[in-house]
Design a protein around this motif. Structure first.
Motif: not given
Length: 543
Positions: A217-242
């Motif tokens: 239904h959509f023309h766009y899909s916003p890219i989610l960019c998890l940005y931070a120094v190491p050990e802030r939960g970026k990988s854990r959050t990204g995997k949860t979303l995936a």
């Protein structure tokens, strides 16, 4: 690999460049001053079209520009491997078609998803009555197709019987079932990682996950960019979303052949979990693939069959799809305009449970039922929730919010979007373009006969820059052109801009160079229709 064998393998991949084409490439290399990376990338893109003589000629030219023979041949070998992998996708499909009348596919119009029934994948699709049912095979454009084996799918398949059970519950309960689903998603996300504030869960992550299930239904899909120094939960959050998203795949490689397969064959949501994300993108020459992910219709062309001649030598790939990326380094400014930046905070809570595909599977099955129910229903019509590219990429989430909450969900979502917009404008206030606009604003009293000299603007900017980092009038002039200022000349013939108060006011707002309203004030106006304002801004700025 010996050089002669390597060179022969390149020649086998296709015909060599014509003499004229090769001479043009060499002339570009010889005439380029300073950084030759742009020309070098073009050379590598034509790797499999060079014959042995041309390779030796390029070795000599590149050696004089600081690129050794060993490095050049290594890069050629890598490019050759990428090209062969891409050609293998097409050739494998052709060969399988010759051997068997059945083709494998993971997508066709009307398909809800691939689901698991009795331990094997089947198609779950809408029947002629608009209800979901599964089949082991389907007919697409007159050809019978089968689902791919599960070992070739990088995500866990939902169980078909569970999906149909939840679909019946949704039919019976309607909106209350959807509200409950959103609550479960919030709880799952909240217990998996920490966001800057709770509205990131409600107004961004939950609708983002839902939009991956209704992407048609959509023309766009916003890219989610998890940005931070190491050990802030970026990988854990990204995997949860995936794991919660439609066909979520977690990848640590940026090989373009793999990305193209996931995008075209699998229609996957992709989470890129790697250090130095943008550096690796550039190293793998995958910039166009990543940038094209956010907009439907964007194509990535690749020359795969040079021996076939013009037009027949190129294959265009559609790579649109939901994207998540985690990085501890800044990303390119163009990619940043297509993304929602989430600055991951230091966690104040402890997360003990591992996030796995199996843990997310029950919710994924409910989400697949959600897709089945709304797949052929029209999405609500909404205006862009913000001006510019931000409004484009967030419009799908606004439609999802309106679908599940009605107009009652508008105020909180629009307030959140207004906060994102303010943050983006504040970020722009540190750019070179913002420095130029700030200097122009400061020089209003120096305008004579409606013009302002570029030299005066340059001198004003350089007063605040460190020694050795001063800008030239030529560079400032190019930035003024890009910002949309009309050109003029001073009485003695020097370059100037024509003063335009309205245009400057629009730029002042665009780059966050004016005081922003309090949140309470913004929420009253953030729901307005931005189409007229944005059209006026584009017209006035000449962009």
């Amino acid at each position: 690999m010996k050089e002669s064998v390597f060179q022969d393998s390149l020649v086998e991949m296709g015909s060599s460049l014509t003499k004229e084409q090769f001479e043009t490439l060499c002339q570009r290399l010889a005439s380029t001053n300073g950084d030759i990376q742009g020309v070098y990338k073009d050379i590598l893109k034509n790797a499999y079209q060079f014959n042995a003589v041309q390779i030796e000629a390029l070795v000599k030219l590149l050696k004089g520009r600081g690129i050794s023979k060993t490095l050049f041949l290594r890069d050629l070998h890598k490019q050759e491997k990428e090209a062969k992998e891409l050609m293998g996708v097409v050739r494998q499909a052709t060969d399988s078609g010759k051997k068997d009348s059945h083709s494998l596919t993971a997508y066709f119009p009307g398909l809800i998803d691939l689901v698991e029934v009795d331990g094997k994948p089947v198609f779950l699709a809408l029947n002629s009555g608009g209800r979901p049912c599964w089949n082991e095979r389907a007919e697409v454009e007159g050809q019978e197709v089968l689902p791919p084996p599960p070992e070739h799918l990088p995500w866990l398949l939902p169980r078909g019987d569970e999906v149909l059970k939840h679909y019946k519950e949704l039919e019976a309960q309607g909106d209350s079932w959807v509200y409950a689903l959103c609550g479960e998603l919030f709880d799952f996300l909240y217990n998996a990682s920490e966001m800057p504030s709770d509205d990131y869960y409600h107004e961004l992550l939950v609708p983002w996950i839902l939009h991956t299930y209704l992407l048609e239904h959509f023309h766009y899909s916003p890219i989610l960019c998890l940005y931070a120094v190491p050990e802030r939960g970026k990988s854990r959050t990204g995997k949860t979303l995936a794991y919660l998203s439609c066909r979520g795949a977690v990848v640590e490689s940026l090989r373009e052949s793999n990305i193209i397969r996931l995008a075209t064959d699998c229609r996957a949501t992709i989470f890129f979990d790697c250090m130095g994300f943008w550096r690796k993108v550039e190293k793998n020459q995958s910039e166009d693939v990543i940038l094209a992910r956010c907009e439907r219709g964007s194509v990535v062309p690749r020359v795969l069959f040079p021996e076939r001649g013009p037009f027949k030598d190129t294959k265009n790939y559609q790579v649109f799809g939901p994207t998540i990326l985690a990085t501890n380094e800044s990303i390119h400014e163009i990619l940043e305009t297509r993304a929602v930046m989430i600055n991951m905070p230091e966690a104040s809570r402890t997360f003990t449970q591992d996030v796995t595909p199996e843990l997310a599977l029950p919710l994924k099955e409910k989400l697949t039922a959600f897709r089945a129910y709304y797949l052929e229903k029209a999405m609500p019509e909404v205006s862009k929730p913000a001006p510019g590219r931000l409004g484009d990429i967030l419009k799908p989430l606004y439609q999802v919010i309106r679908l599940i909450r009605g107009q009652e969900g508008d105020p909180s979502f629009l307030e959140f979007v207004a906060k994102l917009d303010r943050d983006r404008r504040l970020g722009k206030s540190d750019t070179l373009e913002a420095q130029v606009v700030r200097a122009v604003l400061a020089l209003e009293g120096r305008v004579e006969r409606g013009i302002l000299p570029v030299k005066t603007i340059t001198e004003t900017i350089n007063r605040t820059r460190p020694e050795g980092k001063e800008l030239t009038p030529q560079r400032v002039g190019r930035r003024l052109d890009a910002l949309g200022f009309d050109k003029g000349r001073t009485g003695d013939g020097h370059r100037a801009i024509i003063w335009d108060g309205r245009k400057i006011s629009l730029l002042q707002a665009k780059y966050g160079l004016q005081q922003t309203s309090d949140t309470s004030d913004t929420s009253d106006t953030s729901g307005r229709d931005y189409k007229e304002a944005e059209a006026t801004e584009s017209l006035e700025l000449g962009i």
